[in-house]
Write a protein that holds these residues in place. Structure first.
Motif, PDB file in Angstrom:
ATOM      1  N   ARG A   1       0.838  -1.204   0.000  1.00 39.00           N
ATOM      2  CA  ARG A   1       0.000   0.000   0.000  1.00 39.00           C
ATOM      3  C   ARG A   1       0.875   1.257   0.000  1.00 39.00           C
ATOM      4  N   LEU A   2       1.958   1.258   0.792  1.00 42.40           N
ATOM      5  CA  LEU A   2       2.872   2.398   0.856  1.00 42.40           C
ATOM      6  C   LEU A   2       3.570   2.609  -0.485  1.00 42.40           C
ATOM      7  N   ILE A   3       3.958   1.545  -1.125  1.00 41.42           N
ATOM      8  CA  ILE A   3       4.618   1.646  -2.429  1.00 41.42           C
ATOM      9  C   ILE A   3       3.664   2.260  -3.458  1.00 41.42           C
ATOM     10  N   ILE A   4       2.410   1.824  -3.448  1.00 46.14           N
ATOM     11  CA  ILE A   4       1.427   2.368  -4.386  1.00 46.14           C
ATOM     12  C   ILE A   4       1.193   3.852  -4.118  1.00 46.14           C
ATOM     13  N   VAL A   5       1.100   4.240  -2.845  1.00 42.80           N
ATOM     14  CA  VAL A   5       0.893   5.650  -2.500  1.00 42.80           C
ATOM     15  C   VAL A   5       2.089   6.482  -2.952  1.00 42.80           C
ATOM     16  N   LEU A   6       3.304   5.991  -2.751  1.00 42.90           N
ATOM     17  CA  LEU A   6       4.489   6.726  -3.184  1.00 42.90           C
ATOM     18  C   LEU A   6       4.550   6.858  -4.705  1.00 42.90           C
ATOM     19  N   ILE A   7       4.183   5.814  -5.415  1.00 40.97           N
ATOM     20  CA  ILE A   7       4.181   5.879  -6.879  1.00 40.97           C
ATOM     21  C   ILE A   7       3.146   6.890  -7.366  1.00 40.97           C
ATOM     22  N   LEU A   8       1.955   6.866  -6.772  1.00 33.68           N
ATOM     23  CA  LEU A   8       0.923   7.835  -7.164  1.00 33.68           C
ATOM     24  C   LEU A   8       1.339   9.269  -6.836  1.00 33.68           C
ATOM     25  N   ALA A   9       1.971   9.466  -5.682  1.00 34.34           N
ATOM     26  CA  ALA A   9       2.441  10.805  -5.315  1.00 34.34           C
ATOM     27  C   ALA A   9       3.509  11.288  -6.301  1.00 34.34           C
ATOM     28  N   GLY A  10       4.381  10.387  -6.741  1.00 40.40           N
ATOM     29  CA  GLY A  10       5.396  10.754  -7.727  1.00 40.40           C
ATOM     30  C   GLY A  10       4.784  11.124  -9.064  1.00 40.40           C
ATOM     31  N   ILE A  11       3.776  10.387  -9.476  1.00 37.03           N
ATOM     32  CA  ILE A  11       3.105  10.692 -10.745  1.00 37.03           C
ATOM     33  C   ILE A  11       2.425  12.047 -10.679  1.00 37.03           C
ATOM     34  N   VAL A  12       1.748  12.319  -9.555  1.00 40.80           N
ATOM     35  CA  VAL A  12       1.078  13.613  -9.386  1.00 40.80           C
ATOM     36  C   VAL A  12       2.109  14.744  -9.388  1.00 40.80           C
ATOM     37  N   ALA A  13       3.231  14.554  -8.693  1.00 45.96           N
ATOM     38  CA  ALA A  13       4.261  15.591  -8.638  1.00 45.96           C
ATOM     39  C   ALA A  13       4.862  15.847 -10.016  1.00 45.96           C
ATOM     40  N   LEU A  14       5.131  14.786 -10.765  1.00 47.44           N
ATOM     41  CA  LEU A  14       5.705  14.963 -12.102  1.00 47.44           C
ATOM     42  C   LEU A  14       4.730  15.651 -13.052  1.00 47.44           C
ATOM     43  N   SER A  15       3.461  15.285 -12.978  1.00 45.33           N
ATOM     44  CA  SER A  15       2.498  15.927 -13.870  1.00 45.33           C
ATOM     45  C   SER A  15       2.281  17.390 -13.484  1.00 45.33           C
TER      46      SER A  15
END
Length: 76
Positions: free
Chosen positions: A4-18
């Protein structure tokens, strides 16, 4: 690390990059118009306008010579 933490970090990275990409696109300066492209060139200010500008913004103490750099008064 939990999945769950890995998925949240990946989503946060995608949001930050976009968000960074959108900001980059919006903040980039517009290219300057090329000479002869039909854009009107700005005319230099007349001497009277330059004089009025100098008098308005740089007319402090008339007895103080500020041509070589404005004289600073000590604070103590």
């Amino acid at each position: 690390m939990s999945p769950r933490l890995i998925i949240v970090l990946i989503l946060a990275g995608i949001v930050a990059l976009s968000a960074g990409a959108v900001t980059w696109i919006l903040v980039q300066p517009r290219p300057a118009p090329l000479s002869g492209s039909g854009a009107t060139a700005t005319q230099p200010a007349s001497e009277t306008k330059r004089r009025e500008h100098r008098e308005k913004f740089f007319s402090g103490d008339p007895d103080r010579d500020i041509r070589g750099g404005q004289e600073m008064k000590t604070r103590w």
